[in-house]
Design an enzyme around this catalytic site. Sequence first.
Site, PDB file in Angstrom:
ATOM      1  N   CYS A  95       0.848  -1.187   0.000  1.00 24.76           N
ATOM      2  CA  CYS A  95       0.000   0.000   0.000  1.00 24.76           C
ATOM      3  C   CYS A  95       0.887   1.243   0.000  1.00 24.76           C
ATOM      4  CB  CYS A  95      -0.889  -0.019   1.241  1.00 24.76           C
ATOM      5  SG  CYS A  95      -1.926   1.439   1.385  1.00 24.76           S
ATOM      6  N   HIS A 137      -9.022  -3.427  -2.334  1.00 25.62           N
ATOM      7  CA  HIS A 137      -8.071  -2.686  -1.493  1.00 25.62           C
ATOM      8  C   HIS A 137      -8.467  -1.199  -1.421  1.00 25.62           C
ATOM      9  CE1 HIS A 137      -3.759  -1.898  -0.134  1.00 25.62           C
ATOM     10  NE2 HIS A 137      -4.169  -0.681  -0.480  1.00 25.62           N
ATOM     11  N   GLU A 138      -8.809  -0.626  -2.579  1.00 21.80           N
ATOM     12  CA  GLU A 138      -9.161   0.808  -2.625  1.00 21.80           C
ATOM     13  C   GLU A 138     -10.507   1.076  -1.944  1.00 21.80           C
ATOM     14  OE1 GLU A 138      -6.758   2.721  -3.336  1.00 21.80           O
ATOM     15  OE2 GLU A 138      -5.629   0.999  -4.059  1.00 21.80           O
ATOM     16  N   HIS A 141      -9.973   1.408   1.640  1.00 18.73           N
ATOM     17  CA  HIS A 141      -9.496   2.766   1.980  1.00 18.73           C
ATOM     18  C   HIS A 141     -10.670   3.721   2.126  1.00 18.73           C
ATOM     19  CE1 HIS A 141      -5.138   2.828   1.860  1.00 18.73           C
ATOM     20  NE2 HIS A 141      -5.089   2.234   0.690  1.00 18.73           N
TER      21      HIS A 141
HETATM   22 NI    NI Z   1      -3.452   1.265  -0.297  1.00 16.84          NI
END
Ligand code: NI
Length: 181
Positions: A95, A137-138, A141
């Site tokens: 990341c 993953h995004e 976030h």
């Molecule tokens: Ni990331």
Amino acid sequence: MTAIRILQYPDPLLKRKGIPVKDVQDKRIQTIIADMFETLYASENCAALAACQLDIPDAPHITVIDISENKNTPLCLINAEITERIGETNTSEGCMSVPFIYEKAKRAEEIQIKALDQHGKSLDFHANGFLAKCIQHELDHLDGLLFIDQMSKLKRSRVEKRIQKGQHYQRIAESRKNQDS
Ligand code: NI
């Protein structure tokens, strides 16, 4: 266009959630999208970024992605939602906000995504492989979550130590560089 600073763990702003975008054509939103792509293309080894990991006030629910080798296939997802998850994988991830760490993270193998693109057009598509991993993953976030939040307490504390050590040596290297110049 301007590149935006990428927030580094443990910045508390990384725990923010993305604010749903009401008007994609809004000037501020369009500027953020352009700046996010600028930041993506200016960063080495960067496949995707979410607004919540960038120094953007009131970060909107936006992610920019480009997993192509020649960095010529931009994909912008606004207000994205995963509507279906199939299978499970557990592969290594890194990341831009968590330097030095590459560790396994659990993800669905395939996903169905609903979103808007940067023009406000509705998207509804299937993703697998690296793209599916990136999107998950995004979207984490944009939910205030990092891939290290998945870890057991024990593993997490080991990883925290590695991050601190890495940041410590990075600071030393930077102060040496400043002295040289
Ligand atoms: Ni990331």
